[in-house]
Design a protein around this motif. Sequence first.
Motif, PDB file in Angstrom:
ATOM      1  N   ALA A 715       0.884  -1.290   0.061  1.00 43.63           N
ATOM      2  CA  ALA A 715       0.061   0.106  -0.097  1.00 43.63           C
ATOM      3  C   ALA A 715       0.877   1.346  -0.007  1.00 43.63           C
ATOM      4  O   ALA A 715       0.564   2.045  -0.692  1.00 43.63           O
ATOM      5  N   GLU A 716       1.824   1.367   1.000  1.00 42.80           N
ATOM      6  CA  GLU A 716       2.792   2.630   0.899  1.00 42.80           C
ATOM      7  C   GLU A 716       3.525   2.521  -0.422  1.00 42.80           C
ATOM      8  O   GLU A 716       3.556   3.923  -0.909  1.00 42.80           O
ATOM      9  N   ARG A 717       3.880   1.566  -0.911  1.00 40.50           N
ATOM     10  CA  ARG A 717       4.672   1.984  -2.300  1.00 40.50           C
ATOM     11  C   ARG A 717       3.511   2.201  -3.568  1.00 40.50           C
ATOM     12  O   ARG A 717       4.150   3.058  -4.381  1.00 40.50           O
ATOM     13  N   ILE A 718       2.203   1.760  -3.541  1.00 37.59           N
ATOM     14  CA  ILE A 718       1.453   1.950  -4.688  1.00 37.59           C
ATOM     15  C   ILE A 718       1.034   3.602  -4.375  1.00 37.59           C
ATOM     16  O   ILE A 718       0.859   4.468  -5.203  1.00 37.59           O
ATOM     17  N   ARG A 719       0.803   3.922  -3.275  1.00 35.80           N
ATOM     18  CA  ARG A 719       0.544   5.257  -3.041  1.00 35.80           C
ATOM     19  C   ARG A 719       1.643   6.331  -3.253  1.00 35.80           C
ATOM     20  O   ARG A 719       1.206   7.539  -3.763  1.00 35.80           O
ATOM     21  N   ARG A 720       2.757   5.889  -3.388  1.00 42.81           N
ATOM     22  CA  ARG A 720       3.940   6.740  -3.719  1.00 42.81           C
ATOM     23  C   ARG A 720       4.236   6.821  -5.008  1.00 42.81           C
ATOM     24  O   ARG A 720       4.555   7.761  -5.516  1.00 42.81           O
ATOM     25  N   GLU A 721       4.086   5.733  -5.612  1.00 38.56           N
ATOM     26  CA  GLU A 721       4.616   5.313  -7.117  1.00 38.56           C
ATOM     27  C   GLU A 721       3.699   5.537  -8.143  1.00 38.56           C
ATOM     28  O   GLU A 721       3.951   6.014  -9.069  1.00 38.56           O
ATOM     29  N   HIS A 722       2.099   5.459  -7.565  1.00 36.91           N
ATOM     30  CA  HIS A 722       1.230   5.355  -8.611  1.00 36.91           C
ATOM     31  C   HIS A 722      -0.098   6.254  -8.155  1.00 36.91           C
ATOM     32  O   HIS A 722      -0.988   5.745  -8.105  1.00 36.91           O
ATOM     33  N   SER A 723       0.456   7.531  -7.650  1.00 35.39           N
ATOM     34  CA  SER A 723      -0.442   8.558  -7.339  1.00 35.39           C
ATOM     35  C   SER A 723      -0.937   9.379  -8.451  1.00 35.39           C
ATOM     36  O   SER A 723      -0.317   9.295  -9.627  1.00 35.39           O
ATOM     37  N   PHE A 724      -2.095  10.166  -8.071  1.00 30.11           N
ATOM     38  CA  PHE A 724      -2.441  11.013  -9.313  1.00 30.11           C
ATOM     39  C   PHE A 724      -1.553  12.071  -9.516  1.00 30.11           C
ATOM     40  O   PHE A 724      -1.329  12.640 -10.515  1.00 30.11           O
ATOM     41  N   ASP A 725      -0.770  12.356  -8.284  1.00 30.89           N
ATOM     42  CA  ASP A 725       0.240  13.364  -8.369  1.00 30.89           C
ATOM     43  C   ASP A 725       1.485  13.206  -9.342  1.00 30.89           C
ATOM     44  O   ASP A 725       1.810  14.026 -10.096  1.00 30.89           O
ATOM     45  N   ALA A 726       1.746  11.842  -9.272  1.00 31.49           N
ATOM     46  CA  ALA A 726       2.875  11.331 -10.163  1.00 31.49           C
ATOM     47  C   ALA A 726       2.172  11.343 -11.526  1.00 31.49           C
ATOM     48  O   ALA A 726       3.018  11.706 -12.564  1.00 31.49           O
ATOM     49  N   ARG A 727       1.078  10.872 -11.962  1.00 32.35           N
ATOM     50  CA  ARG A 727       0.669  10.893 -13.272  1.00 32.35           C
ATOM     51  C   ARG A 727       0.331  12.275 -13.854  1.00 32.35           C
ATOM     52  O   ARG A 727       1.010  12.771 -14.859  1.00 32.35           O
ATOM     53  N   ALA A 728       0.110  13.252 -13.082  1.00 32.67           N
ATOM     54  CA  ALA A 728      -0.118  14.830 -13.118  1.00 32.67           C
ATOM     55  C   ALA A 728       1.185  15.505 -13.307  1.00 32.67           C
ATOM     56  O   ALA A 728       1.180  16.274 -14.547  1.00 32.67           O
ATOM     57  N   GLY A 729       2.172  15.078 -12.753  1.00 39.11           N
ATOM     58  CA  GLY A 729       3.322  15.520 -13.060  1.00 39.11           C
ATOM     59  C   GLY A 729       4.049  15.101 -14.543  1.00 39.11           C
ATOM     60  O   GLY A 729       4.731  15.903 -15.327  1.00 39.11           O
ATOM     61  N   ALA A 730       3.752  13.783 -14.775  1.00 41.63           N
ATOM     62  CA  ALA A 730       3.944  13.392 -16.154  1.00 41.63           C
ATOM     63  C   ALA A 730       3.475  14.274 -17.298  1.00 41.63           C
ATOM     64  O   ALA A 730       3.948  14.592 -18.324  1.00 41.63           O
ATOM     65  N   LEU A 731       2.153  14.398 -17.088  1.00 38.92           N
ATOM     66  CA  LEU A 731       1.393  14.930 -18.083  1.00 38.92           C
ATOM     67  C   LEU A 731       1.484  16.202 -18.275  1.00 38.92           C
ATOM     68  O   LEU A 731       1.889  16.953 -19.462  1.00 38.92           O
ATOM     69  N   VAL A 732       2.152  16.934 -17.153  1.00 42.54           N
ATOM     70  CA  VAL A 732       2.479  18.697 -17.203  1.00 42.54           C
ATOM     71  C   VAL A 732       3.683  18.720 -17.996  1.00 42.54           C
ATOM     72  O   VAL A 732       3.976  19.589 -18.714  1.00 42.54           O
ATOM     73  N   LYS A 733       4.544  18.048 -17.725  1.00 43.61           N
ATOM     74  CA  LYS A 733       5.960  17.857 -18.428  1.00 43.61           C
ATOM     75  C   LYS A 733       5.850  17.724 -19.943  1.00 43.61           C
ATOM     76  O   LYS A 733       6.247  18.573 -20.748  1.00 43.61           O
ATOM     77  N   ALA A 734       4.873  16.593 -20.179  1.00 42.77           N
ATOM     78  CA  ALA A 734       4.670  16.550 -21.600  1.00 42.77           C
ATOM     79  C   ALA A 734       4.038  17.780 -22.350  1.00 42.77           C
ATOM     80  O   ALA A 734       4.282  18.139 -23.342  1.00 42.77           O
ATOM     81  N   ALA A 735       3.207  18.201 -21.668  1.00 45.99           N
ATOM     82  CA  ALA A 735       2.502  19.375 -22.321  1.00 45.99           C
ATOM     83  C   ALA A 735       3.185  20.611 -22.321  1.00 45.99           C
ATOM     84  O   ALA A 735       3.090  21.493 -23.208  1.00 45.99           O
ATOM     85  N   SER A 736       4.145  20.978 -21.232  1.00 51.01           N
ATOM     86  CA  SER A 736       5.007  22.063 -21.066  1.00 51.01           C
ATOM     87  C   SER A 736       5.973  21.880 -22.451  1.00 51.01           C
ATOM     88  O   SER A 736       6.266  23.193 -22.983  1.00 51.01           O
ATOM     89  N   ARG A 737       6.524  21.029 -22.941  1.00 48.58           N
ATOM     90  CA  ARG A 737       7.218  20.619 -23.889  1.00 48.58           C
ATOM     91  C   ARG A 737       6.675  21.024 -25.231  1.00 48.58           C
ATOM     92  O   ARG A 737       7.087  21.655 -25.970  1.00 48.58           O
ATOM     93  N   LEU A 738       5.448  20.471 -25.536  1.00 49.23           N
ATOM     94  CA  LEU A 738       4.514  20.845 -26.580  1.00 49.23           C
ATOM     95  C   LEU A 738       4.446  22.377 -26.462  1.00 49.23           C
ATOM     96  O   LEU A 738       4.247  22.895 -27.551  1.00 49.23           O
ATOM     97  N   TRP A 739       4.006  23.054 -25.551  1.00 49.36           N
ATOM     98  CA  TRP A 739       3.701  24.513 -25.141  1.00 49.36           C
ATOM     99  C   TRP A 739       4.846  25.163 -25.746  1.00 49.36           C
ATOM    100  O   TRP A 739       4.788  26.195 -26.569  1.00 49.36           O
ATOM    101  N   GLU A 740       6.165  25.006 -25.424  1.00 50.39           N
ATOM    102  CA  GLU A 740       7.353  25.533 -25.696  1.00 50.39           C
ATOM    103  C   GLU A 740       7.465  25.478 -27.069  1.00 50.39           C
ATOM    104  O   GLU A 740       8.201  26.362 -27.602  1.00 50.39           O
ATOM    105  N   ARG A 741       7.331  24.432 -27.863  1.00 48.16           N
ATOM    106  CA  ARG A 741       7.316  24.347 -29.202  1.00 48.16           C
ATOM    107  C   ARG A 741       6.400  25.368 -30.013  1.00 48.16           C
ATOM    108  O   ARG A 741       6.694  25.707 -31.137  1.00 48.16           O
TER     109      ARG A 741
END
Length: 741
Positions: A715-741
């Motif tokens: 439970a501790e590992r899933i909550r740390r590695e597979h949270s919505f915050d982790a997924r949102a971070g990946a999405l924000v980085k991808a969108a930011s790279r596209l925005w900069e282009r």
Amino acid sequence: MEATAHYVWAGRVRDLSPHPLFEPEYVDPTGWRTNPVDPLTRYLRDPKNWTTATHPWFDGGAYLASTPAARSHPYGPLGHFAATAHSGTPLPVVPMHGEHTPTPITWGEARDFLLGGERREGRRDGDLTNGTAQETKRVVGRVSVLVRATGDWQRARQCLAALLAETDAGDLEIIVVDNASRRSVGTILAATGATDPRIHVVRHHIHQSATLTRNLAYAQSTGDIVVFLDDSAIVQPGWLPPVLRALDAPDVLAAQPLLVHPDHTVRSAGMVFPRRGTLPVHFLDRHPAEDARRVGTHIEVPAVTAAAMAIRAENFAALGRFDLDQNGWADVDLCLRLRETLRNERNTAAGIAAVVTDSVVVQQENTATDGAREDAHAFQRRWSGRTPREDEPLWRAAGFTVSHYRPELSPAAARPQLARPILTRPVTLVSQGPARGLPALRWAIKTAAPAGEAGKRWGDVHFAHALAAALERLGQTAVVDPREAHHRGTAYLDDVVLTLRGLHPVSPQPGRINLLWVISHPDRVSLAEMDQYDRVFAASTQWAARMSESRDDSVIPLLQCTDPERFHPGVAQPDTGHRWLFVGNSHRMLRPVVRDAIDAGADLAVYGLQWDGLLDARFIHGSHLPNSDVAAAYRSAGVVLNDHWSDMRREGFLSNRLFDATAAGARVVSDDVAGMAEIFGKGIATYRGVEELSALLTRSFDESFPSEHDRLLVAERIRREHSFDARAGALVKAASRLWER
């Protein structure tokens, strides 16, 4: 026979009824005039129709249940009742949604009511003289909801049912003004009012303007708080207490809930004036509701709309009435006169009108103030040069800047009457947190779920809102659009369109960053659909790799996830709930894990929709488990069951339920999916048939599942590695790279 023939050939088109307890329009609301076969004939011909209601006071299904002999009567339950009932026989009244016990009505009382020419006219402890309400004694603590019925009995009954379902309303009276509707509508409304002592129906035989009907309704009321409500408004659970609490503040003169369209975009968050000398517009019209809540729980506006307005009776009495005689701007005029009266009489700052964004009312059609031409001129003459200019601070509070105002001309106007604000949203940089230095973008998350209460039972909706909250924590702005709002008129303000691909595709928005996240039903997603998006993510490492081989751009693995703030082991004590639990809808099929568990002899508890007819009733514990209770149900259960759609299982899509249940520390049994062991280790027990599931049942939990200590580590590992915050971070980085282009 002559009377019957007259009804069949002539009576129904003249809005006549063949029997006091048979109302053709109630039986067939859409085709009672036009169908080739009249409603009475169709009702008598087919016994399948006999379980339906023929009138608000005659529920055929209830009568058959209480009187089985009626089923053999040649004219069905209504014919049996007509042949056997006496004056004291109670009627099988149709309960409205939320109504606990309808007022008992006997056949004798019904005859007097329906055939005696009497219609419920309400209490005559108030009247209008020269259009001015004469005050009667008000009951402290009573709330009078004044419903303006506009000739649609279905809409009015739906509105009344929602009002009666409000359990925290206290001393509530409902005044329904039947504004010269058809005979059938008047009869249905009058009968509806007679089933509950809180409802009083007032009928006007000559059609009146909205302004006058509201004044007349007020004259019939006795509460010290009055709430004006159009029958197009469908109140949502818990809507009234927040609005009433807003009136506790002495400087709040009137309050309204957040009015939304059926697609749940904002209809009105109050009325604002774009320019002096122009007519007001609805604040945030066609914006997502999140934009209104971003301004605050109470939005101070110059005026609110009478489509859903609460006001102290003493304040309304001080002004005497709504004062503009047509159908527009009388509510805005009332609010402005209240502000002016307070300023003049008390020598204090003007009072405010408040929009309570925690309270939601759905407006079924565009009946909030739009402004009749006559009222527009009268309003402008009265308030020329004196209207408040308060719109730009409100737009800034919602995160927007007014670029300019677009005038809208009326053919009868010598000058512009309306000025619509055209908005922009400047993009800044995130100033703090993990996303510091990245652009603060506006995200529109598109789901396949419908709007409203129906959509709240879709897992995609809860997933989308949890993701939106995570994006907001990273300095982004996020809104969630249901299926009906995918192409709302304010979509031009969004920077990123993120489609959570489930059952239905969504057309990308030109000129925006378009992201696709395939979280389920991969067989429905084609290469052509993926090629429309700037980036594609998938909740399966296996499927992402396979799709990447077939297209120029890679599909990026992005698994489903959980909300650690909600799903954690501290939400409940283990083994205090259901021994075997499944939470999910049937989708009109006996889902494999449910079928196998029952075949294996599990004492199963199922929560979800559309299980009736598929399972023995003893297994069904509810059609809905509130999302706020799911985490505790998982943690307290002995075992949580999970399965996947066949294409998800084949393509390695791990369901969201796996992440939620393991994050809560639950024991989980699931069908086997590729990649599950890599993510969850031994935290999930898998099976491949009834025999293996039976073996799990016969052994103790300690033999079949990881220990409490090991589950807590997972439970501790899933909550740390597979949270919505982790997924949102990946999405924000991808969108930011596209925005900069």
